[in-house]
Design an enzyme around this catalytic site. Structure first.
Site, mmCIF file in Angstrom:
data_model
loop_
_atom_site.group_PDB
_atom_site.id
_atom_site.type_symbol
_atom_site.label_atom_id
_atom_site.label_comp_id
_atom_site.label_asym_id
_atom_site.label_seq_id
_atom_site.Cartn_x
_atom_site.Cartn_y
_atom_site.Cartn_z
ATOM 1 N N ARG A 358 0.806 -1.214 0.000
ATOM 2 C CA ARG A 358 0.000 0.000 0.000
ATOM 3 C C ARG A 358 0.845 1.273 0.000
ATOM 4 N NH1 ARG A 358 -2.795 1.279 4.003
ATOM 5 N NH2 ARG A 358 -4.456 2.360 2.851
ATOM 6 N N CYS A 389 14.138 -5.356 -4.312
ATOM 7 C CA CYS A 389 14.995 -4.589 -5.222
ATOM 8 C C CYS A 389 14.211 -3.462 -5.886
ATOM 9 C CB CYS A 389 15.606 -5.520 -6.267
ATOM 10 S SG CYS A 389 16.774 -6.699 -5.572
ATOM 11 N N TYR A 419 -6.188 -5.071 3.471
ATOM 12 C CA TYR A 419 -5.496 -4.782 2.213
ATOM 13 C C TYR A 419 -3.977 -4.961 2.308
ATOM 14 C CZ TYR A 419 -10.068 -3.020 1.081
ATOM 15 O OH TYR A 419 -11.422 -2.930 0.885
#
Length: 460
Positions: A358, A389, A419
């Site tokens: 998020r 990465c 979420y």
């Protein structure tokens, strides 16, 4: 100099808009009860959730680890059920759904919203009453609709003309008469992030009210006797902290209810105003009280119906985040602590955007604390980052942590019950963390940790 390359400055890796960092809290050890799970506390310096010490949780179940406070989750279900007595409350499964959560929702007397055949399968696998399930989705396949019709779900929310035709075909095929609602795009601007605002016309969900598409959807459904049109549905967005947008949505939906009555002589008995109620993630955030939400929405719907000369429709709401969000926290182990002189300290943990995307996706904010011990050290401006990465791999963009933070310490991030596991992924082939439920000092796995064998399964 190249048109595409330029010298890197101090902050060349920034991928989100730079903002003023928050002020350091007076006490880095406090747990704000409006943000953390209801049973959270510190005992002998260590954070406990549901009576379970985070150090013991990580020792037993590993890290990273999603922790869900069962009593917090259930109590918020009860809060909604009691506040909306006389209406319907359906938990939005997209926030976080697994078989055990489906059982909690069922046992607490709520309905359930699902958005796919997979979510429907989870619900049905624990015996969730299909008549208490609503099927959503902007692109439900024929197979998904068939499963919903066969199961006898209580409502199917129509989202396109193609879907109405598919439902008519399937109703004939199976000798069923599914109850249908129309997803209406009411043109309300919800004051939230672009990616989670869902009621403006220029987006993928629903039938536009202003263009006449919603009225045409009603005509097509009512022309098919094998379908039962029972109401209208609207969802204006997520992480909304006031009811003003819902009032505008309700008034605009009333115009369509009146049009349907005048044109077809049909009074629709149900009105679903969706969910999207916000929760506090950081100090200073506000969130409406559940009873205040219920009282306000009931008043809005009653006034709108009466002014339109309609009977008051049965009200349905769909909370997800506001039930699951604060019930969850994520535990991480600190791996490296890297000071960038004059800027901030980068604290790297053993998870990141694979277990909480998020922050990278839309700049979400979180509260985090050193959880395995208390500290009296001075605060240091930090960035809690993952091990992926990507320079955008941040869990918390700006926060204050104690200066004596060290590898091996545990960090807890609050408000991750919604979420986070739902959006989890395997970027860089990291296995998804386990989910444990905690209650009365006892922890149990409700979603097991993935293994490398799980990651390789299915590959040839």
């Amino acid at each position: 100099m190249s048109r595409f390359a330029h010298p890197a400055g101090d902050r060349h890796a920034e991928v989100l808009p730079e903002e003023r960092p928050p002020h350091a809290p007076a006490d880095l050890n406090t747990l704000d009860p409006t943000i953390w799970p209801r049973t959270s506390s510190r005992v002998d310096g260590s954070v406990t959730i549901g009576g379970a010490d985070v150090r013991d949780l990580v020792k037993e179940h590993g890290s990273p680890l999603y922790v869900v406070d069962e009593e917090d989750f259930r109590s918020r279900c009860r809060d909604y059920r009691e506040a909306f007595a006389g209406g319907e409350v359906h938990y939005a499964g997209k926030a976080f759904l697994c078989r055990e959560v489906a059982r909690w929702v069922m046992q607490e007397g709520l309905g359930l919203d699902v958005c796919s055949a997979g979510e429907l399968a989870v619900a049905l696998s624990v015996g969730f009453p299909p008549e208490r399930i609503t099927m959503h989705g902007n692109n439900k396949s024929l197979a998904e609709l068939e499963k919903a019709v066969e199961a006898g779900v209580g409502h199917i929310v129509a989202d396109s003309f193609e879907e109405i035709a598919r439902l008519g075909f399937l109703a004939d095929k199976h000798g069923r008469r599914p109850r249908v609602m129309i997803r209406v795009t009411v043109g309300v601007e919800a004051h939230t992030h672009e990616f989670i605002a869902t009621a403006h016309d220029d987006q993928k969900f629903g039938f536009s009210l202003s263009s006449g598409a919603a009225a045409e959807a009603a005509r097509r459904i009512l022309a098919l006797p094998q379908l039962e049109l029972v109401g209208l549905h609207s969802h204006i967005g997520s992480q909304i902290t006031d009811t003003a947008g819902f009032e505008v949505a309700a008034r605009r939906l009333a115009t369509l209810l009146v049009q349907i009555k005048q044109e077809h002589g049909v009074v629709l008995p149900e009105l679903d105003l969706g969910g999207g109620y916000g929760i506090p993630y950081v100090e200073g955030d506000t969130a409406p009280d559940v009873k205040e939400i219920a009282d306000s929405l009931r008043e809005i719907v009653t006034k709108v119906a009466e002014s339109a000369g309609l009977p008051v429709p049965r009200l349905t709401v769909e909370p997800g985040r506001s039930i699951a969000g604060r019930a969850g926290a994520t535990l991480y182990e600190v791996g490296t602590v890297k000071d960038v002189e004059g800027l901030r300290t980068y604290v790297s943990v053993d998870g990141g955007m694979s277990d909480n995307i998020r922050t990278a996706l839309y700049g979400a904010d979180y509260t985090a604390r050193l959880a395995s011990r208390e500290s009296a050290a001075e605060p240091m401006l930090s960035r809690l980052v993952g091990k992926h990465c990507e320079s955008g791999d941040m869990v918390v963009r700006d926060l204050w942590l104690p200066r004596d933070l060290a590898p091996g310490d545990l960090i807890a991030v609050a408000g991750t019950g919604a979420y986070c596991r739902s959006l989890a992924n395997n970027y860089n082939y990291l296995p998804k963390p386990a989910v444990v439920a905690v209650k009365d000092g006892v922890s149990r796995v409700i979603v097991r940790r993935e293994t490398e064998d799980d990651l390789l399964r299915g590959q040839l």
